[in-house]
Design an enzyme around this catalytic site. Structure first.
Site, PDB file in Angstrom:
ATOM      1  N   TRP A 205     -28.595  20.125  22.421  1.00  0.00           N
ATOM      2  CA  TRP A 205     -28.870  18.895  21.666  1.00  0.00           C
ATOM      3  C   TRP A 205     -29.623  19.224  20.379  1.00  0.00           C
ATOM      4  CZ3 TRP A 205     -27.949  13.812  21.141  1.00  0.00           C
ATOM      5  CH2 TRP A 205     -28.917  13.002  20.547  1.00  0.00           C
ATOM      6  N   TYR A 209     -25.398  19.430  18.829  1.00  0.00           N
ATOM      7  CA  TYR A 209     -24.294  19.035  19.705  1.00  0.00           C
ATOM      8  C   TYR A 209     -24.564  17.648  20.286  1.00  0.00           C
ATOM      9  CZ  TYR A 209     -22.535  23.840  19.653  1.00  0.00           C
ATOM     10  OH  TYR A 209     -22.026  25.057  19.277  1.00  0.00           O
ATOM     11  N   CYS A 239     -11.654  14.642  29.765  1.00  0.00           N
ATOM     12  CA  CYS A 239     -11.200  15.899  30.372  1.00  0.00           C
ATOM     13  C   CYS A 239     -10.279  15.658  31.558  1.00  0.00           C
ATOM     14  CB  CYS A 239     -12.404  16.717  30.833  1.00  0.00           C
ATOM     15  SG  CYS A 239     -13.326  15.960  32.193  1.00  0.00           S
TER      16      CYS A 239
END
EC number: 1.8.4.8
Length: 244
Positions: A205, A209, A239
């Site tokens: 983080w 990201y 995903c």
């Protein structure tokens, strides 16, 4: 809100299942996250499981559910391509929160997959979907079956992407109840919860990201990018675990 019959709901077409759960979802929207977890444990069938990718905000749902249901199995589908920081974060949270971690992996190793199929993540949407089926979907289906799960908790939030914007608190996916206790939380609420309970964001983080998955399909956020563009080269957001 009364108890729900999973078998009866599974016999309905998807649209009818959504309608059948609409009244319950309207009531669940009025509850806070802890109340939603407590309601699910009182009214939905066990066994209960919690899934986590140990991503940026993972500590929130892990702490929230585990403090109400200690020793709940926590399912991680490990692709073998997670960041080193993620593996260390998994160890840290498992120790700190005393998690009952259950790790599931593909039946083929990462090296074997590359030998057979090449780098699937470089083969467009079709390749990415095949990669996700092998490394995410099949291991999760196996986990739900082996753990006899009937109620599955997850930490998705509507704010994370357009594909999640209209998700309800309660749904049926893969034949089990799926509960999203923090679905309506914003980033500020996440931050406040972490601060209140002495928890941390994922280590990446601080490096820019917003979302973290596999090393080969995760990018740092840059000005002008939507959060979903930081995953899978912007080709898709999910995903596969939370689709269908």
């Amino acid at each position: 809100m009364s108890k729900l019959d999973l078998n009866a709901l599974n016999e309905l077409p998807k649209v009818d299942r959504i309608l059948a759960l609409a009244e319950t979802n309207a009531e669940l929207e009025k509850l806070d996250a802890e109340g939603r977890v407590a309601w699910a444990l009182d009214n939905l069938p066990g066994e209960y499981v919690l899934s986590s990718s140990f991503g940026i905000q993972a500590a929130v749902s892990l702490h929230l559910v585990n403090q109400i249901r200690p020793d709940i199995p926590v399912i991680l589908t490990d692709t073998g391509y997670l960041f080193p920081e993620t593996y260390r974060f998994i160890d840290e949270l498992t120790d700190k929160l005393k998690l009952n971690l259950k790790v599931y992996r593909a039946t083929e190793s990462a090296a074997w997959q590359e030998a057979r199929y090449g780098k699937l993540w470089e083969q467009g949407v079709e390749g990415i979907e095949k990669y996700n089926d092998i490394n995410k979907v099949e291991p999760m289906n196996r986990a739900l079956k082996e753990l006899n799960a009937q109620t599955w908790f997850a930490g998705l939030r509507r704010e994370q992407s357009g594909s999640r914007a209209n998700l309800p608190v309660l749904a049926i996916q893969r034949g089990v109840f799926k509960v999203l206790p923090i679905i309506d939380w914003d980033n500020r609420t996440i931050y406040q919860y972490l601060q209140k309970h002495g928890l941390k964001y994922h280590p990446l983080w601080d490096e820019g990201y917003l979302s973290v998955g596999d090393t080969h399909t995760t990018r740092k956020w840059e000005p002008g990018m939507a959060e979903e563009e930081t995953r899978f080269f912007g080709l898709k957001r999910e995903c596969g675990l939370h689709e269908g």
